[in-house]
Write a protein that holds these residues in place. Sequence first.
Motif, PDB file in Angstrom:
ATOM      1  N   THR A   1       0.838  -1.200   0.000  1.00 39.33           N
ATOM      2  CA  THR A   1       0.000   0.000   0.000  1.00 39.33           C
ATOM      3  C   THR A   1       0.875   1.252   0.000  1.00 39.33           C
ATOM      4  O   THR A   1       2.023   1.224   0.444  1.00 39.33           O
ATOM      5  CB  THR A   1      -0.949   0.044   1.215  1.00 39.33           C
TER       6      THR A   1
ATOM      7  N   TYR B   1      -6.255   3.145 -12.566  1.00 36.98           N
ATOM      8  CA  TYR B   1      -5.092   2.321 -12.902  1.00 36.98           C
ATOM      9  C   TYR B   1      -4.015   3.201 -13.511  1.00 36.98           C
ATOM     10  O   TYR B   1      -4.182   3.691 -14.630  1.00 36.98           O
ATOM     11  CB  TYR B   1      -5.478   1.219 -13.904  1.00 36.98           C
TER      12      TYR B   1
ATOM     13  N   GLY C   1       3.161  -4.294  -8.520  1.00 35.05           N
ATOM     14  CA  GLY C   1       2.023  -3.461  -8.178  1.00 35.05           C
ATOM     15  C   GLY C   1       2.198  -2.713  -6.877  1.00 35.05           C
ATOM     16  O   GLY C   1       3.028  -3.049  -6.033  1.00 35.05           O
TER      17      GLY C   1
ATOM     18  N   ALA D   1      -0.792  -0.310  -4.368  1.00 32.58           N
ATOM     19  CA  ALA D   1      -2.213   0.059  -4.371  1.00 32.58           C
ATOM     20  C   ALA D   1      -2.548   0.880  -3.152  1.00 32.58           C
ATOM     21  O   ALA D   1      -1.839   0.856  -2.142  1.00 32.58           O
ATOM     22  CB  ALA D   1      -3.102  -1.178  -4.423  1.00 32.58           C
TER      23      ALA D   1
ATOM     24  N   ALA E   1      -4.997  -4.524  -3.394  1.00 25.76           N
ATOM     25  CA  ALA E   1      -3.747  -5.239  -3.646  1.00 25.76           C
ATOM     26  C   ALA E   1      -4.001  -6.743  -3.733  1.00 25.76           C
ATOM     27  O   ALA E   1      -3.448  -7.434  -4.603  1.00 25.76           O
ATOM     28  CB  ALA E   1      -2.726  -4.922  -2.549  1.00 25.76           C
TER      29      ALA E   1
ATOM     30  N   LEU F   1      -2.284   7.801  -6.999  1.00 23.88           N
ATOM     31  CA  LEU F   1      -2.548   6.993  -5.814  1.00 23.88           C
ATOM     32  C   LEU F   1      -2.608   7.887  -4.573  1.00 23.88           C
ATOM     33  O   LEU F   1      -3.541   7.797  -3.779  1.00 23.88           O
ATOM     34  CB  LEU F   1      -1.475   5.914  -5.645  1.00 23.88           C
TER      35      LEU F   1
ATOM     36  N   THR G   1      -4.372   1.916  -8.216  1.00 22.98           N
ATOM     37  CA  THR G   1      -3.197   1.050  -8.246  1.00 22.98           C
ATOM     38  C   THR G   1      -2.219   1.582  -9.276  1.00 22.98           C
ATOM     39  O   THR G   1      -2.611   2.254 -10.230  1.00 22.98           O
ATOM     40  CB  THR G   1      -3.561  -0.403  -8.608  1.00 22.98           C
TER      41      THR G   1
END
Lengths: 252, 252, 252, 252
Positions: free
Chosen positions: B65, D118, D136, D138, D144, D171, D182
């Motif tokens: 995160t 995104y 990734g 998020a 996530a 984000l 994300t």
Amino acid sequence: MDELDIEAVADPDLQDPVLVEGLPGVGHVGKLAVEHLLEEKESELVRRVYSEHFPPQVSVADDGTTELACAEIHAVELDDRDLLVLTGDHQASDNTGHYRLTDAFLDVAAEFDVETVYALGGVPTGELMDEYDVLGAATHEEFAEELRDAGVEFREDEPAGGIVGTSGLLLGLGERRGFRATCLMGETSGYLVDPKSARAVLEVLEDVLGFEVNFDSLEERADDMEDVANKIQEMENQQSGMATDENLRYIG
Amino acid sequence: MDELDIEAVADPDLQDPVLVEGLPGVGHVGKLAVEHLLEEKESELVRRVYSEHFPPQVSVADDGTTELACAEIHAVELDDRDLLVLTGDHQASDNTGHYRLTDAFLDVAAEFDVETVYALGGVPTGELMDEYDVLGAATHEEFAEELRDAGVEFREDEPAGGIVGTSGLLLGLGERRGFRATCLMGETSGYLVDPKSARAVLEVLEDVLGFEVNFDSLEERADDMEDVANKIQEMENQQSGMATDENLRYIG
Amino acid sequence: MDELDIEAVADPDLQDPVLVEGLPGVGHVGKLAVEHLLEEKESELVRRVYSEHFPPQVSVADDGTTELACAEIHAVELDDRDLLVLTGDHQASDNTGHYRLTDAFLDVAAEFDVETVYALGGVPTGELMDEYDVLGAATHEEFAEELRDAGVEFREDEPAGGIVGTSGLLLGLGERRGFRATCLMGETSGYLVDPKSARAVLEVLEDVLGFEVNFDSLEERADDMEDVANKIQEMENQQSGMATDENLRYIG
Amino acid sequence: MDELDIEAVADPDLQDPVLVEGLPGVGHVGKLAVEHLLEEKESELVRRVYSEHFPPQVSVADDGTTELACAEIHAVELDDRDLLVLTGDHQASDNTGHYRLTDAFLDVAAEFDVETVYALGGVPTGELMDEYDVLGAATHEEFAEELRDAGVEFREDEPAGGIVGTSGLLLGLGERRGFRATCLMGETSGYLVDPKSARAVLEVLEDVLGFEVNFDSLEERADDMEDVANKIQEMENQQSGMATDENLRYIG
């Protein structure tokens, strides 16, 4: 804090005052000159100008106390006419800041009914100097004439790149606001802090404004700098067999 | 988002709190010191300060995160007096931002009736250290006296370039707003993240504020750094036959 | 001073005027072209634009008087249609300033009911040129057609990096405000101030706007530059045995 | 022009749309990915965002017409849910601009009732890749989880320096405004424009959003890039006898 914050410290009655500026610049000529003035003459701090356009910084005094980056304006009362002396450790840290700070300095000048501004500085020659001419530029042709009579040189195409920073804008913005202003630039190598150039500039100012100042301490400082310059040159000679002025680095 | 956005997370009643700042800087001394404090003592996040003067950036936590660049202020309740601890991953990314963020930090301090500010940082010595003196600077001479009694060194002309960034402005702007403030600077090589210097600074803080903190984990971290430093020196020795401290690069 | 300050110097009645811009840029082509126009034709200064987005600087004239950094707009009355000629010594010193200054220039153009804008400039080819094509870009396809008929080249993917600075924004912002605009870019090595390229651009303008200008003085300047270029090439030949155009440095 | 100027071009009714961002960045992965989407799917331009925080620049199209630097948001209507695709040639040119532009992009997203964002990009590995994992990050742990199920990698301490620019702020600011967001980052050497990495990222997006896209043209572009890379490596081999991936320079 606001973008600009002018702190009024004192409000003396001044006699026909002129603004004399000496902020850091080429050879620290302007700053040396006004610092010498403030050491030799009695003066009174009248304004501090704080701004977020100065570097985010405090200086530390010998007793360990700190002072926020600012410019200071001191009153110096002389026989003929008084001076407002602008000095400090910093130029603005961004272009817009130069404009806004210079406008603030002119606001203070206007408050004290200043009509004439002397910006002091150095002009780099690229070589070590024996004689120190003082170059000039001015907002008005008649003012240039007056200064020429006092020995200031006005030369075509000099200084080549114009005049930048607070000194330049005191003329540029000053003229638009109705001041007459000049920049007096002592010739200096550009490699060393140059007390001799500062003296040359101050001598013009003595002549034009009708005051006298003792130069002993400035001469001592000049001798110190000469020792430094000589040592560097010796070291250069030892290292390279042959040293040129151009090898000297900027040292203060 | 506004230029500055102070998010109120909690509003505990604090007992005579002081502000302790440890943002990234020389040797990460200040940041290490306050992070150690927050690890060893119970704390509560009270404010987040977001600003477009921070880098346009999110950090990514171990669970994937993200968190928007911000500064955090935590409350640490101690026996004698409480602390507001300011930390984060970033300094402002522009000069004006330093001024505006520091003003915001002081706004939070004022909200909690803070009267005294401790900015923690490092001062680079250029050589690896065995002993870690703590240099000081302060807004008021009496405050400097108090700190001198606690073993803080006040030396003429140090730090040479003044104090820059948030630490400097906490003193510069703080004084103008009526705070008394000090910057405690642990000596550090300047080449390595320096937990020993952070400990030296925290020990002064313990003494002055009357609390105790366990240093075991900070010592471990110091040992780790020493291993790193030794390995680098070995590598340097192998490569050059003779290594000097000056060869060490900044490593954290 | 405000962020932008448009000083109205004169307000002549102009006949269907177009704006012609020539600020400093690649090979100083645009600036040379409009300066030549102003030397050869009678003109009247109509506006000065001052801004804190210009460098904090004054220029010094031959008589020692100073002028604050600004852009100037001159009216040139011709047989068919009149010109507003924009020139000066500086581009904006920051990105935002480019936008705001260009908007101010378009404000002046709108005041004089200008509908069409010609931005003049150079496009660097990286090699010394014998023939000087003029590349074009335009806000509207029909305008591009008209210019193509006048010999202006429109080539795919040129100029590769788009058009930056005031010239680019006169098209970008101009189109959004309802102007039709073109940028006429003389090919130039990019190493030298290039009067020949300036002539090529002016010849297009003569053709499109229906006026004639004497090129003698521009040719002299071109000859001077050629001498400079030849001397440099000789020096390069002597030093390296073999010189290439690429060795030439930017000289004006 | 105002600091930010959102031009509304069309206002289609969109079905549960998500925002997909692909501005220039590492390996141009994000930009390649969204450009491929826009080539393969029918789309409609819905917004242009102009700003003085973009470079002062126009691009020149093949027909010689110019377009002011801007970001574009296109609507792509798909079977399951629609996309708002954000792309352009520029990131903001200053830090504050990143914050203000990202806020403007989120304003547009909010207008279309977007809930999920995104951000597409690349993460540099420093070596040429055979397999292209997608990393990734998020805003929310549950989000996530969903992405992890779709094959996205979440790794401790990666990306090491956090996520900068518009992608990061979508984000950071997005979470504060109630979006879930994300950043999907295709692994890429960092030396070359990387269509294969863009494909890897798009494949995740296909999976998560339930659409399909033909990759033929992207594969062709990947083959072209591979030829370029091979030629460079050959040249390197000839020059140095032994080439490493690290010798490759960033080429697009």
